[in-house]
Design a protein around this motif. Structure first.
Motif, PDB file in Angstrom:
ATOM      1  N   LEU A   3      -0.117  -1.283   1.592  1.00 22.03           N
ATOM      2  CA  LEU A   3      -0.644  -1.066   0.249  1.00 22.03           C
ATOM      3  C   LEU A   3      -1.624  -2.180  -0.087  1.00 22.03           C
ATOM      4  O   LEU A   3      -1.319  -3.358   0.063  1.00 22.03           O
ATOM      5  CB  LEU A   3       0.501  -1.064  -0.766  1.00 22.03           C
ATOM      6  N   ILE A   5      -3.793  -3.663  -3.191  1.00 19.33           N
ATOM      7  CA  ILE A   5      -3.847  -3.613  -4.649  1.00 19.33           C
ATOM      8  C   ILE A   5      -5.151  -4.244  -5.104  1.00 19.33           C
ATOM      9  O   ILE A   5      -5.325  -5.459  -5.063  1.00 19.33           O
ATOM     10  CB  ILE A   5      -2.646  -4.336  -5.285  1.00 19.33           C
ATOM     11  N   GLU A   6      -6.079  -3.385  -5.491  1.00 16.24           N
ATOM     12  CA  GLU A   6      -7.380  -3.857  -5.959  1.00 16.24           C
ATOM     13  C   GLU A   6      -7.232  -4.577  -7.295  1.00 16.24           C
ATOM     14  O   GLU A   6      -6.315  -4.284  -8.065  1.00 16.24           O
ATOM     15  CB  GLU A   6      -8.345  -2.682  -6.117  1.00 16.24           C
ATOM     16  N   PHE A 130       7.009  -4.110  -5.469  1.00 18.46           N
ATOM     17  CA  PHE A 130       5.581  -3.807  -5.562  1.00 18.46           C
ATOM     18  C   PHE A 130       5.100  -3.046  -4.325  1.00 18.46           C
ATOM     19  O   PHE A 130       4.268  -2.146  -4.431  1.00 18.46           O
ATOM     20  CB  PHE A 130       4.760  -5.075  -5.754  1.00 18.46           C
ATOM     21  N   ARG A 131       5.622  -3.394  -3.163  1.00 19.52           N
ATOM     22  CA  ARG A 131       5.230  -2.686  -1.938  1.00 19.52           C
ATOM     23  C   ARG A 131       5.753  -1.258  -1.908  1.00 19.52           C
ATOM     24  O   ARG A 131       5.237  -0.432  -1.157  1.00 19.52           O
ATOM     25  CB  ARG A 131       5.709  -3.453  -0.704  1.00 19.52           C
ATOM     26  N   ALA A 135      -0.213   4.174  -4.014  1.00 17.27           N
ATOM     27  CA  ALA A 135      -1.536   3.864  -4.544  1.00 17.27           C
ATOM     28  C   ALA A 135      -1.738   4.540  -5.901  1.00 17.27           C
ATOM     29  O   ALA A 135      -2.340   3.956  -6.806  1.00 17.27           O
ATOM     30  CB  ALA A 135      -2.616   4.287  -3.547  1.00 17.27           C
ATOM     31  N   LEU A 138      -0.126   2.689  -8.924  1.00 22.95           N
ATOM     32  CA  LEU A 138      -0.814   1.476  -9.375  1.00 22.95           C
ATOM     33  C   LEU A 138      -1.706   1.734 -10.585  1.00 22.95           C
ATOM     34  O   LEU A 138      -1.915   0.839 -11.403  1.00 22.95           O
ATOM     35  CB  LEU A 138      -1.650   0.877  -8.239  1.00 22.95           C
ATOM     36  N   ARG A 152      -1.028  -1.843 -11.757  1.00 22.49           N
ATOM     37  CA  ARG A 152      -1.882  -2.761 -10.988  1.00 22.49           C
ATOM     38  C   ARG A 152      -2.110  -4.062 -11.754  1.00 22.49           C
ATOM     39  O   ARG A 152      -2.020  -5.157 -11.217  1.00 22.49           O
ATOM     40  CB  ARG A 152      -3.227  -2.081 -10.686  1.00 22.49           C
ATOM     41  N   HIS A 156      -0.900  -8.083 -10.856  1.00 22.37           N
ATOM     42  CA  HIS A 156      -1.843  -9.200 -10.871  1.00 22.37           C
ATOM     43  C   HIS A 156      -1.448 -10.250 -11.901  1.00 22.37           C
ATOM     44  O   HIS A 156      -1.618 -11.448 -11.670  1.00 22.37           O
ATOM     45  CB  HIS A 156      -3.275  -8.699 -11.137  1.00 22.37           C
TER      46      HIS A 156
END
Length: 178
Positions: A3, A5-6, A130-131, A135, A138, A152, A156
């Motif tokens: 994964l 995460i942008e 989180f993993r 997608a 998120l 997401r 962060h």
């Protein structure tokens, strides 16, 4: 497949987190950063004595133990919010008063080594959580503390909040050069 995460857009989280988010690198592996932060915090706080850990850097400021407990509590809350939103919770999630939590934590009667162990377990558990997100999860948006926020962004924020307080530990409590 791993994964990725942008970085969230500023519209994905409340404005009061912008200062924290600016402290994160623009790019990079967020999971690596989360893992590295746990190692860095341990190495930073291992030399601190129990007596040193019970003192604030100025009158009226939290002790190192209270700050560490704040970091643990906040991470749990941010991760809980991410979990709720990822699972489709539509009810607004409450805010929290960090000073009330710190006061009621009784952190100064705990052993620093126990708190570090707890911190590491919370961080490791949250990384697994989180993993586990997809997608799609998120980008799910929920309401926390009366404001819209994405999963997401919350992940962060865990890293950004940590970075913020590690800086305070270095500069004000331990007076370490970066």
């Amino acid at each position: 497949m791993a994964l990725i995460i942008e970085r969230p857009q500023q519209t994905e989280y409340p404005e009061y987190y912008h200062t924290y988010m600016r402290q994160l690198p623009e790019q990079g592996d967020l999971f690596y950063l989360l893992e590295q932060q746990a190692l860095d915090l341990r190495s930073m706080l291992l030399p601190v004595t129990e007596e040193q850990a019970q003192v604030g850097y100025a009158e009226g400021k939290w002790s190192i133990k209270e700050l560490l407990q704040h970091m643990i509590d906040s991470e749990r809350i941010f991760a809980y919010r991410a979990l709720c939103i990822a699972r489709g919770e539509e009810a607004p999630l409450p805010g929290f008063d960090e000073n009330t939590y710190a006061y009621n934590s009784m952190a100064n009667i705990r052993l620093l080594r126990d708190m570090l162990e707890e911190y590491e377990l919370v961080r490791k558990s949250n990384i697994y959580l989180f993993r586990s997100f997809t997608a799609d999860m998120l980008s799910y948006t929920g309401n926390a503390n009366g404001k819209p926020i994405t999963v997401r962004a919350l992940i962060h924020i865990v890293a950004a909040h940590e970075r913020h307080h590690m800086g305070i530990l270095k500069e004000r409590y331990l007076k370490l050069k970066a």
